[in-house]
Design a protein around this motif. Structure first.
Motif, PDB file in Angstrom:
ATOM      1  N   GLU A  12      -6.211   8.713   4.640  1.00 21.25           N
ATOM      2  CA  GLU A  12      -7.260   8.976   5.624  1.00 21.25           C
ATOM      3  C   GLU A  12      -8.592   9.338   4.975  1.00 21.25           C
ATOM      4  O   GLU A  12      -9.650   9.143   5.571  1.00 21.25           O
ATOM      5  N   LYS A  13      -8.538   9.881   3.756  1.00 16.78           N
ATOM      6  CA  LYS A  13      -9.760  10.260   3.032  1.00 16.78           C
ATOM      7  C   LYS A  13     -10.250   9.150   2.114  1.00 16.78           C
ATOM      8  O   LYS A  13     -11.163   9.356   1.325  1.00 16.78           O
ATOM      9  N   GLY A  14      -9.621   7.972   2.193  1.00 20.22           N
ATOM     10  CA  GLY A  14     -10.083   6.834   1.409  1.00 20.22           C
ATOM     11  C   GLY A  14      -9.363   6.605   0.100  1.00 20.22           C
ATOM     12  O   GLY A  14      -9.751   5.741  -0.685  1.00 20.22           O
ATOM     13  N   PHE A  15      -8.308   7.360  -0.160  1.00 17.66           N
ATOM     14  CA  PHE A  15      -7.495   7.173  -1.362  1.00 17.66           C
ATOM     15  C   PHE A  15      -6.412   6.139  -1.031  1.00 17.66           C
ATOM     16  O   PHE A  15      -5.470   6.446  -0.312  1.00 17.66           O
ATOM     17  N   LEU A  16      -6.563   4.933  -1.529  1.00 20.39           N
ATOM     18  CA  LEU A  16      -5.662   3.850  -1.115  1.00 20.39           C
ATOM     19  C   LEU A  16      -4.618   3.474  -2.163  1.00 20.39           C
ATOM     20  O   LEU A  16      -3.703   2.714  -1.869  1.00 20.39           O
ATOM     21  N   ASN A  17      -4.744   3.992  -3.372  1.00 18.75           N
ATOM     22  CA  ASN A  17      -3.826   3.629  -4.459  1.00 18.75           C
ATOM     23  C   ASN A  17      -2.979   4.828  -4.855  1.00 18.75           C
ATOM     24  O   ASN A  17      -3.185   5.444  -5.894  1.00 18.75           O
ATOM     25  N   ILE A  18      -1.999   5.149  -4.009  1.00 17.63           N
ATOM     26  CA  ILE A  18      -1.173   6.335  -4.223  1.00 17.63           C
ATOM     27  C   ILE A  18       0.293   5.927  -4.321  1.00 17.63           C
ATOM     28  O   ILE A  18       0.872   5.407  -3.366  1.00 17.63           O
ATOM     29  N   ASP A  19       0.888   6.162  -5.475  1.00 15.74           N
ATOM     30  CA  ASP A  19       2.327   5.964  -5.638  1.00 15.74           C
ATOM     31  C   ASP A  19       3.047   7.250  -5.251  1.00 15.74           C
ATOM     32  O   ASP A  19       2.452   8.337  -5.230  1.00 15.74           O
TER      33      ASP A  19
END
Length: 178
Positions: free
Chosen positions: A67-74
């Motif tokens: 939701e805060k724009g962090f799209l690359n999270i494993d």
């Protein structure tokens, strides 16, 4: 730390974790998790590669990061997202996890091996103040908490893993790799 003879089995721990209500979106829980996200936003790391280490059965932290724009999270969790990970990450979040490490030396080695160059580790855990009486400390009441940390412990860990300890509060620690 808690002696091995006093620890719960993995299946007993799993039953305790299933009683946690980490899938419920509430203002209090969102605020609690945002403590880990704020330092990442301040460093403008939205386009970075991150890892939620110890994501649990429902990865609410990953959802809030998205939701805060962090799209690359494993995701990694020994019970719920247990896959081989060997990437290097720009940041790692570790929310209420390190107090559960069965083998802290091995687990800290693994955790820190995932940090890339110029990365940040944002860790939420209770930090014990030795001037207080440990038996009255709320954090030891959770039977799944088997390791406890002080500011001195985090200074030692920072030195061992060549990290810079940039923040320590009663329940949040930030370590940076330069």
């Amino acid at each position: 730390f808690v002696q091995s003879t006093k620890r719960l089995s993995l299946s007993e721990q799993n039953l305790c974790y299933k009683n946690h209500r980490n899938n419920l979106r509430s203002d209090g829980y969102t605020k609690f998790l945002n403590r880990l996200i704020t330092p990442l936003v301040e460093k403008e790391m939205q386009n970075s590669f991150g890892l939620d280490y110890g994501s649990g059965p429902y990865p609410m932290l990953q959802e809030l990061l998205f939701e805060k724009g962090f799209l690359n999270i494993d995701l990694y969790d020994p019970l719920y997202a247990n896959q081989e990970i060997s990437n290097k990450y720009d940041f790692v979040t570790c929310c209420e996890v390190v107090e559960h490490f069965i083998n802290p030396s091995e687990s800290w080695n693994h955790l820190c091996s995932l940090l890339g160059e110029r990365s940040i580790l944002v860790c939420s855990t209770g930090v014990f103040n030795p001037s207080h009486e440990i038996l009255k400390w709320y954090y030891i009441q959770d039977v799944t908490h088997i390791n406890f940390y002080t500011v001195s412990t985090f200074k030692w860990l920072a030195n061992k893993f060549k990290l810079k300890l940039t923040k320590v509060t009663k329940d949040l620690v930030i370590l940076e790799k330069e």
